[in-house]
Every structure is written in structure tokens, then in C-alpha cells.
Design a protein around this motif. Structure first.
Motif, PDB file in Angstrom:
ATOM      1  N   PRO A 144      23.494 -39.275  39.385  1.00  0.00           N
ATOM      2  CA  PRO A 144      24.264 -39.903  38.136  1.00  0.00           C
ATOM      3  C   PRO A 144      24.481 -41.298  38.308  1.00  0.00           C
ATOM      4  N   ILE A 145      24.735 -41.872  39.846  1.00  0.00           N
ATOM      5  CA  ILE A 145      25.036 -43.398  39.739  1.00  0.00           C
ATOM      6  C   ILE A 145      24.012 -44.046  39.624  1.00  0.00           C
ATOM      7  N   ALA A 146      22.761 -43.526  40.269  1.00  0.00           N
ATOM      8  CA  ALA A 146      21.434 -44.342  39.707  1.00  0.00           C
ATOM      9  C   ALA A 146      21.436 -44.579  38.199  1.00  0.00           C
ATOM     10  N   THR A 147      21.554 -43.180  37.465  1.00  0.00           N
ATOM     11  CA  THR A 147      21.192 -43.377  36.031  1.00  0.00           C
ATOM     12  C   THR A 147      22.336 -44.494  35.349  1.00  0.00           C
ATOM     13  N   LEU A 148      23.619 -44.316  35.888  1.00  0.00           N
ATOM     14  CA  LEU A 148      24.575 -45.409  35.464  1.00  0.00           C
ATOM     15  C   LEU A 148      24.090 -46.920  35.715  1.00  0.00           C
ATOM     16  N   ARG A 149      23.644 -46.999  37.038  1.00  0.00           N
ATOM     17  CA  ARG A 149      23.437 -48.387  37.127  1.00  0.00           C
ATOM     18  C   ARG A 149      22.120 -48.934  36.368  1.00  0.00           C
ATOM     19  N   ALA A 150      21.348 -48.043  36.247  1.00  0.00           N
ATOM     20  CA  ALA A 150      20.028 -48.536  35.373  1.00  0.00           C
ATOM     21  C   ALA A 150      20.479 -48.841  33.892  1.00  0.00           C
ATOM     22  N   ALA A 151      21.372 -48.085  33.300  1.00  0.00           N
ATOM     23  CA  ALA A 151      21.702 -48.074  32.069  1.00  0.00           C
ATOM     24  C   ALA A 151      22.857 -49.166  31.849  1.00  0.00           C
ATOM     25  N   LEU A 152      23.769 -49.413  32.718  1.00  0.00           N
ATOM     26  CA  LEU A 152      24.761 -50.411  32.503  1.00  0.00           C
ATOM     27  C   LEU A 152      24.803 -51.450  33.650  1.00  0.00           C
ATOM     28  N   ARG A 153      24.456 -52.391  33.650  1.00  0.00           N
ATOM     29  CA  ARG A 153      24.304 -53.157  34.980  1.00  0.00           C
ATOM     30  C   ARG A 153      25.397 -54.133  34.980  1.00  0.00           C
ATOM     31  N   ASP A 154      26.311 -53.994  34.038  1.00  0.00           N
ATOM     32  CA  ASP A 154      27.554 -54.662  34.393  1.00  0.00           C
ATOM     33  C   ASP A 154      28.756 -53.703  35.032  1.00  0.00           C
ATOM     34  N   LEU A 155      28.350 -52.479  35.242  1.00  0.00           N
ATOM     35  CA  LEU A 155      29.303 -51.619  35.680  1.00  0.00           C
ATOM     36  C   LEU A 155      29.059 -51.634  37.137  1.00  0.00           C
ATOM     37  N   ARG A 156      30.532 -51.773  37.957  1.00  0.00           N
ATOM     38  CA  ARG A 156      30.516 -51.242  39.287  1.00  0.00           C
ATOM     39  C   ARG A 156      30.530 -49.979  39.702  1.00  0.00           C
ATOM     40  N   THR A 157      29.614 -49.666  40.566  1.00  0.00           N
ATOM     41  CA  THR A 157      29.271 -48.294  40.940  1.00  0.00           C
ATOM     42  C   THR A 157      29.135 -48.148  42.312  1.00  0.00           C
ATOM     43  N   GLY A 199      29.230 -47.162  27.341  1.00  0.00           N
ATOM     44  CA  GLY A 199      28.316 -48.056  26.615  1.00  0.00           C
ATOM     45  C   GLY A 199      29.006 -48.591  25.196  1.00  0.00           C
ATOM     46  N   GLN A 200      30.102 -47.579  24.634  1.00  0.00           N
ATOM     47  CA  GLN A 200      30.612 -47.909  23.272  1.00  0.00           C
ATOM     48  C   GLN A 200      31.596 -48.803  23.699  1.00  0.00           C
ATOM     49  N   LEU A 201      32.189 -48.944  24.826  1.00  0.00           N
ATOM     50  CA  LEU A 201      33.282 -49.664  25.213  1.00  0.00           C
ATOM     51  C   LEU A 201      33.170 -51.200  25.008  1.00  0.00           C
ATOM     52  N   PRO A 202      34.314 -52.115  24.669  1.00  0.00           N
ATOM     53  CA  PRO A 202      34.002 -53.375  24.772  1.00  0.00           C
ATOM     54  C   PRO A 202      33.775 -53.761  26.219  1.00  0.00           C
ATOM     55  N   PRO A 203      32.744 -54.820  26.470  1.00  0.00           N
ATOM     56  CA  PRO A 203      32.554 -55.393  27.848  1.00  0.00           C
ATOM     57  C   PRO A 203      33.847 -55.502  28.624  1.00  0.00           C
ATOM     58  N   ALA A 204      34.643 -56.194  28.235  1.00  0.00           N
ATOM     59  CA  ALA A 204      36.005 -56.304  28.766  1.00  0.00           C
ATOM     60  C   ALA A 204      36.762 -54.964  29.246  1.00  0.00           C
ATOM     61  N   ALA A 205      36.754 -53.999  28.479  1.00  0.00           N
ATOM     62  CA  ALA A 205      37.178 -52.735  28.658  1.00  0.00           C
ATOM     63  C   ALA A 205      36.407 -51.977  29.959  1.00  0.00           C
ATOM     64  N   ARG A 206      35.135 -52.204  29.894  1.00  0.00           N
ATOM     65  CA  ARG A 206      34.132 -51.614  30.803  1.00  0.00           C
ATOM     66  C   ARG A 206      34.495 -52.355  32.188  1.00  0.00           C
ATOM     67  N   ASP A 207      34.878 -53.592  32.284  1.00  0.00           N
ATOM     68  CA  ASP A 207      34.997 -54.259  33.267  1.00  0.00           C
ATOM     69  C   ASP A 207      36.194 -54.065  34.196  1.00  0.00           C
ATOM     70  N   ARG A 208      37.071 -53.353  33.595  1.00  0.00           N
ATOM     71  CA  ARG A 208      38.300 -52.838  34.274  1.00  0.00           C
ATOM     72  C   ARG A 208      37.950 -51.210  34.935  1.00  0.00           C
ATOM     73  N   LEU A 209      36.693 -50.683  34.872  1.00  0.00           N
ATOM     74  CA  LEU A 209      36.284 -49.405  35.478  1.00  0.00           C
ATOM     75  C   LEU A 209      35.299 -49.580  36.273  1.00  0.00           C
ATOM     76  N   MET A 210      35.530 -48.790  37.325  1.00  0.00           N
ATOM     77  CA  MET A 210      34.366 -48.718  38.483  1.00  0.00           C
ATOM     78  C   MET A 210      34.144 -47.058  38.658  1.00  0.00           C
ATOM     79  N   VAL A 211      32.900 -46.735  38.806  1.00  0.00           N
ATOM     80  CA  VAL A 211      32.636 -45.252  39.085  1.00  0.00           C
ATOM     81  C   VAL A 211      31.856 -44.753  40.421  1.00  0.00           C
ATOM     82  N   TYR A 212      32.374 -43.779  40.955  1.00  0.00           N
ATOM     83  CA  TYR A 212      31.306 -43.433  41.966  1.00  0.00           C
ATOM     84  C   TYR A 212      31.229 -41.893  41.980  1.00  0.00           C
TER      85      TYR A 212
END
Length: 333
Positions: free
Chosen positions: A206-219, A188-201
Motif C-alpha cells: 500500500p505504501i508503494a501505491t501511495l508513493r506512486a499516486a501522491l508524490r507530495d505525501l511523506r510515507t 487526493g481530494q484534500l487540499p495540498p496544505a492539508a495533505r502536507d500535515r499528514l504522514m502514512v506508514y
């Protein structure tokens, strides 16, 4: 009776015609561009896959080395991008000093000269280890990488600093919701453009928690992928995309893909419309381990001109088979 059945039959035929036209090749969008290549583990030492379990020490069953790279290292990632990867997968563990170590195994005993659970150490302690210590291809008679991996375990922040414009798939190794919270706070501290280059599985929690906290992140997790594909199988023929499929990394086994509504053009476009990326993986046969698209024969199972994502354990082989390489500066040629 005929008066009842005729309208019903006509309705069924109309629905079938609609489903065919809405998902068939005649109306499929023409998607251009080369496939997106995801290098699973980057360029790494391969190992015998037979009979693997979650506790198998893969470093002790390494195949004869064909190169000098060790997985989850800066050198391996750089070589992967140079070989043609668009995305590199890496594994992370939280450390006792608030960072994330990039390392595959839950414990240190298999690959390194350390002992114990990886996440129960500080990053400083982990970077003193030799991550090439345990690799052997001859049952322990020789260890070709011993002494060559000292200090090569990077932290996640170091990886993103070295490769600020590259794309990564991050693997959470636990099913701990607290780890999802911790990673969400860090990302969440990263700029949105930097976060857009990341995906998480990773695990469902933990993935449900991530999706709830960062809705712009692909998981993606096993549970979220199942929910997406089952819902799509139920009504994807209508062109509607389930909300469960939004902002996802959609992993599709190559033997399942042809059964998806509108595969490949309609399906890829529909997933793109909800911000998701599709990657084809190796065939699924109901086991715990899935392969990648690792041989020219695997590639031949994809439709001609397929422009979606491909996950592979053999980035050099697949990039070469597709005629893709990197020029100076990182552009494909």
C-alpha cells in the motif's frame, strides 16, 4: 611497489579526511528549535510488552490505569496535543460504506463488544460498539472502561474535521495494495496544505501505491526505510542523499543513529533537503516490536540540543522532561 602504494595510500587518506570533515561536528549545521514530538497511539492505556505477538490481545493485559483515555479516540488525541505532541499517530481500517475507521486492532473481539474483522463492518456499525469493553488489568475480574467507550470510535474524516490544523501519522494496518489505492483516492481530494500535515506508514504494497499516486505525501514502510538507510550508509558520507529517502518519514532507532553519516546535524539537514522528516525511536535489537523514546534515560541517549523528531509512547513524560507544554491556543511554552 612503493610507487604504487604511496598514491593509493594518499588517496585513501584524502578520502578519509574528506569523509571526516564532511560529516564531523566541525562543519555540522546548527539546527535550532525544540524537538518535534510524535505521540504513538496518543495518550493510551499501557500494557505489558513482554512476549507480544501480532495476535496478542493487549487490552487483556492492560497495566493499572493512570488516566481515563482510550487510544484512537478524539479525547485521547486532544489530550495528546494538549500534553505537548506535535504529531499524533492513529490506525485506520477501510469500512464497507467507503470510510476509514480509526481503530487499532484487525478484529473487534479483543477491545470491543463486537465480533469479526474490523474492515468487514460499516462505520455506522462500528460506532455502535463499546471500544472500552475488553480492557482489564486483573485478568478479567474487573473491566474499568466497560460501557464508557460506546460511540467513541471515530472515522478519519471526523478526526481531520475536529483537528483541521493538526499533524497526524496514519498507520495502514494491511499490506493490501488496493487499500493504498483507496486511501490515495481519499487523500487526493484534500487540499495540498492539508495533505502536507499528514504522514502514512504501513505495508510495502500500500505504501508503494501511495508513493506512486501522491508524490507530495511523506510515507514509510519497512522496505522503503531499509532501502533508504542502506543506500545512505553506502554513500551518504559524500553528502548525496539517496532518492529512496525523499519525501519520507525516516524512523531511526536510537542505538543505530550514532552510526549514520553526519549524525545528527548533517543527517537531519540532508533529510530535510529532500522533504523528509526524521524521528528517533527506541533501540532496535532485531525483533518485530520497537519501543519509543519513553523515559528520561532514553532521552539522555540523544545529543544535547537535538532538534529532530522523537517518537514516544509516553508523551506526557517526555514533554515534561524536555520542559515543553501547551499554552491556551496550542502554542508551546
Amino acid at each position: 611497489m612503493r610507487r604504487i602504494w604511496r598514491p593509493m595510500l594518499l588517496a585513501v587518506l584524502l578520502l578519509a579526511a574528506f569523509a571526516y570533515l564532511n560529516n564531523g561536528g566541525l562543519t555540522a549545521p546548527r539546527l535550532a528549535g525544540p524537538p518535534t514530538l510524535l505521540a504513538h497511539r496518543g495518550i493510551a492505556q499501557r500494557f505489558d510488552m513482554a512476549g507480544l505477538t501480532n495476535d496478542t490481545c493487549t487490552a487483556a493485559r492492560m497495566l493499572p490505569p493512570r488516566h481515563a483515555y482510550l487510544e484512537n479516540t478524539i479525547a485521547s488525541m486532544r489530550a495528546s496535543f494538549e500534553a505537548g505532541a506535535d504529531v499524533v499517530e492513529l490506525d485506520i481500517h477501510p469500512t464497507t460504506d467507503g470510510r476509514f475507521a480509526v481503530f487499532h486492532d484487525w478484529t473487534l473481539d479483543c477491545r470491543t463488544d463486537g465480533r469479526g474483522i474490523t474492515r468487514e463492518h460499516s462505520m455506522a456499525e462500528l460506532q455502535r460498539l463499546d471500544i472500552g469493553h475488553g480492557y482489564t488489568a486483573d485478568g478479567g475480574r474487573s473491566f474499568p472502561f466497560r460501557g464508557q467507550g460506546i460511540g467513541l470510535m471515530p472515522a478519519l474524516d471526523e478526526v481531520l474535521e475536529v483537528f483541521p490544523d493538526r499533524r497526524f501519522l496514519i498507520n495502514i494496518k494491511s499490506d493490501d495494495a488496493a487499500e493504498g489505492e483507496r486511501l490515495a483516492a481519499w487523500l487526493g481530494q484534500l487540499p495540498p496544505a492539508a495533505r502536507d500535515r499528514l504522514m502514512v506508514y504501513g505495508g510495502d504494497r500500500p505504501i508503494a501505491t501511495l508513493r506512486a499516486a501522491l508524490r507530495d505525501l511523506r510515507t514509510v514502510s519497512r522496505g522503503s526505510l531499509r532501502a533508504c538507510l542502506l543506500r545512505y550508509a553506502a554513500y551518504g558520507w559524500t553528502s548525496l542523499v539517496p532518492t529512496a529517502c525523499a519525501k519520507m518519514l525516516v524512523l531511526v532507532p536510537v542505538n543505530i543513529a550514532p552510526w549514520l553519516w553526519g549524525w545528527p546535524g548533517h543527517f537531519l539537514q540532508r533529510m530535510q533537503s529532500v522533504g523528509s522528516h526524521v524521528f528517533v525511536i527506541g533501540p532496535y535489537h532485531g525483533g518485530a516490536f520497537s519501543t519509543g523514546i519513553d523515559t528520561p534515560e532514553d532521552l539522555a541517549r540523544l545529543p544535547a540540543g537535538y532538534p529532530g523528531g522523537i517518537l514516544t509512547n509516553e508523551i506526557e513524560v517526555i514533554a515534561a522532561a524536555l520542559g515543553l507544554s501547551r499554552a491556551v491556543g496550542g502554542e508551546r511554552r
